[in-house]
Design an enzyme around this catalytic site. Structure first.
Site, PDB file in Angstrom:
ATOM      1  N   LYS A 250     -12.412  23.070  52.438  1.00 40.57           N
ATOM      2  CA  LYS A 250     -12.716  21.630  52.427  1.00 40.57           C
ATOM      3  C   LYS A 250     -13.898  21.358  51.509  1.00 40.57           C
ATOM      4  O   LYS A 250     -13.871  20.425  50.699  1.00 40.57           O
ATOM      5  CB  LYS A 250     -13.018  21.139  53.851  1.00 40.57           C
ATOM      6  CG  LYS A 250     -11.764  20.917  54.670  1.00 40.57           C
ATOM      7  CD  LYS A 250     -12.062  20.695  56.148  1.00 40.57           C
ATOM      8  CE  LYS A 250     -10.753  20.703  56.933  1.00 40.57           C
ATOM      9  NZ  LYS A 250     -10.928  20.736  58.381  1.00 40.57           N
TER      10      LYS A 250
ATOM     11  N   GLN B 187     -15.336  20.130  62.787  1.00 42.04           N
ATOM     12  CA  GLN B 187     -14.225  21.080  62.822  1.00 42.04           C
ATOM     13  C   GLN B 187     -13.900  21.478  64.266  1.00 42.04           C
ATOM     14  O   GLN B 187     -14.785  21.880  65.017  1.00 42.04           O
ATOM     15  CB  GLN B 187     -14.593  22.318  61.988  1.00 42.04           C
ATOM     16  CG  GLN B 187     -13.497  23.349  61.881  1.00 42.04           C
ATOM     17  CD  GLN B 187     -12.301  22.859  61.072  1.00 42.04           C
ATOM     18  OE1 GLN B 187     -12.447  22.234  60.027  1.00 42.04           O
ATOM     19  NE2 GLN B 187     -11.112  23.119  61.577  1.00 42.04           N
TER      20      GLN B 187
ATOM     21  N   ASP C 107     -11.090  12.041  60.072  1.00 41.08           N
ATOM     22  CA  ASP C 107     -10.006  12.761  60.752  1.00 41.08           C
ATOM     23  C   ASP C 107      -9.113  11.797  61.533  1.00 41.08           C
ATOM     24  O   ASP C 107      -8.037  12.181  61.983  1.00 41.08           O
ATOM     25  CB  ASP C 107     -10.599  13.796  61.730  1.00 41.08           C
ATOM     26  CG  ASP C 107     -10.437  15.224  61.226  1.00 41.08           C
ATOM     27  OD1 ASP C 107      -9.582  15.447  60.344  1.00 41.08           O
ATOM     28  OD2 ASP C 107     -11.150  16.112  61.730  1.00 41.08           O
TER      29      ASP C 107
END
Ligand code: NDP
Length: 299
Positions: free
Chosen positions: A57, A101, A124
């Site tokens: 990422k 995460q 997200d």
């Protein structure tokens, strides 16, 4: 019939094209408005798979011309300390997107942390505000994996209106938002799960099958309507042909499904590469909206 007749949907190539398109938009944003989008990624603990994701990422964020802020915290970080960091990132104008995460260590309440992220920076799309906006037709930041699946479907099939779709799996991060996205495209949607009766029969009705189950090669070729499009979200590591070796398989049995489907995503190289590309797209969208600039769909 075992011969592959389906077209292979190349997620790797589409993801590369999406990343390039995002990078071009980022360059234009810098030139015209002096704005550089910033994406913060928070990793708690040492989970090896998460470390690989976070590294990828960060690299891809920088390649797209965005600023990447990496926060690595030890596995025993108290929940309160993580919430303090999220709050600081919420307040930081250089940070347009925040990603924590998952999975988080067991002593931390993941939902509490996700709920603490400013919905405008929730790249997200896991915050209840964004889930609600997606369900009610508002301007939502949409979870990356299902949005990646939708992009692949639209590029393959064009308009989706009126098509019958089945989504197998009802998780908050894949199945439910996928079903909402297909409904938004005016598909007729079945959302299946472990209690669904006659899953093969339900699948056989569908023009579009999205498998997000986490069960290796569950979906078989004789579940697929001839010519249907199969999107395989699953990433499962199974024993390989040689002792001690492993290989990745999806939630669909590729060989038998590819003999019946019109088009299918492979594993690896299908949905997987789309996820980070969509994350960058979401960071760009979040940045534009935070600056009151219009966001036109990248592609
Ligand atoms: P979850 O474990 O959260 O959800 C799985 C879902 O599948 C549940 O709704 C469950 O039903 C359903 N299910 C399980 N077994 C069956 C069955 N035999 N028949 C019908 N439904 C079943 O998984 P995720 O949504 O997080 O992930 C799904 C898959 O996608 C995994 O393989 C994961 O690795 C992969 N993935 C890939 C990503 C990518 O970037 N490509 C990103 C995220 C996930 P119930 O609710 O009734 O228990």
């Amino acid at each position: 019939m075992t011969e592959q007749t389906a077209k292979i949907i190349d997620g790797k190539a589409t993801a590369a094209a999406l990343r390039e398109a995002v990078a071009a938009r980022v360059a234009a944003l810098k030139e015209r408005h002096g704005i550089t989008p910033g994406l913060a990624v928070v990793l708690v603990g040492e989970d090896p798979a998460s470390q690989v994701y976070v590294r990828n990422k960060n690299e891809q964020t920088k390649q797209a011309g965005m600023r990447s802020f990496e926060h690595r915290l030890p596995a025993d970080t108290p929940e309160a300390a993580l919430l303090t960091l999220v709050s600081a990132l919420n307040a930081d104008p250089a940070v347009n997107g925040i990603l924590v995460q998952l999975p988080l260590p067991k002593h931390i309440d993941s939902q509490k942390v996700l709920d603490a992220i400013d919905p405008a920076k929730d790249v997200d799309g896991f915050h209840p505000m964004n889930a609600g906006r997606l369900a009610t037709g508002g301007n939502a930041l949409v979870p990356c994996t299902p949005l990646g699946c939708l992009i692949l479907l639209k590029r393959e099939l064009g308009a989706l209106a009126g098509r019958k779709a089945i989504v197998i799996g009802r998780s908050n991060i894949v199945g439910k938002p996928m079903a909402q996205l297909l409904l938004r495209e005016s598909c007729t949607v079945v959302l299946a799960h472990s209690k669904t009766r006659d899953l093969p029969g339900e699948c056989r009705q569908a023009d579009i099958v999205v498998a997000a189950v986490g069960q290796p090669e569950l979906v078989k070729g004789d579940w697929i309507k001839p010519g249907a499009t199969v999107i395989d979200v699953g990433i499962n590591r199974v024993p390989g042909a040689e002792p001690g070796k492993t290989r990745l398989v999806g939630d669909a049995d590729f060989k038998s499904c590819a003999a019946v489907a019109g088009a299918i995503t492979p594993v690896p190289g299908g949905v997987g590469p789309m996820t980070i590309a969509v994350l960058l797209r979401n960071a760009l969208e979040a940045c534009c909206r935070q600056h009151g600039l219009p966001f036109e769909e990248v592609f």
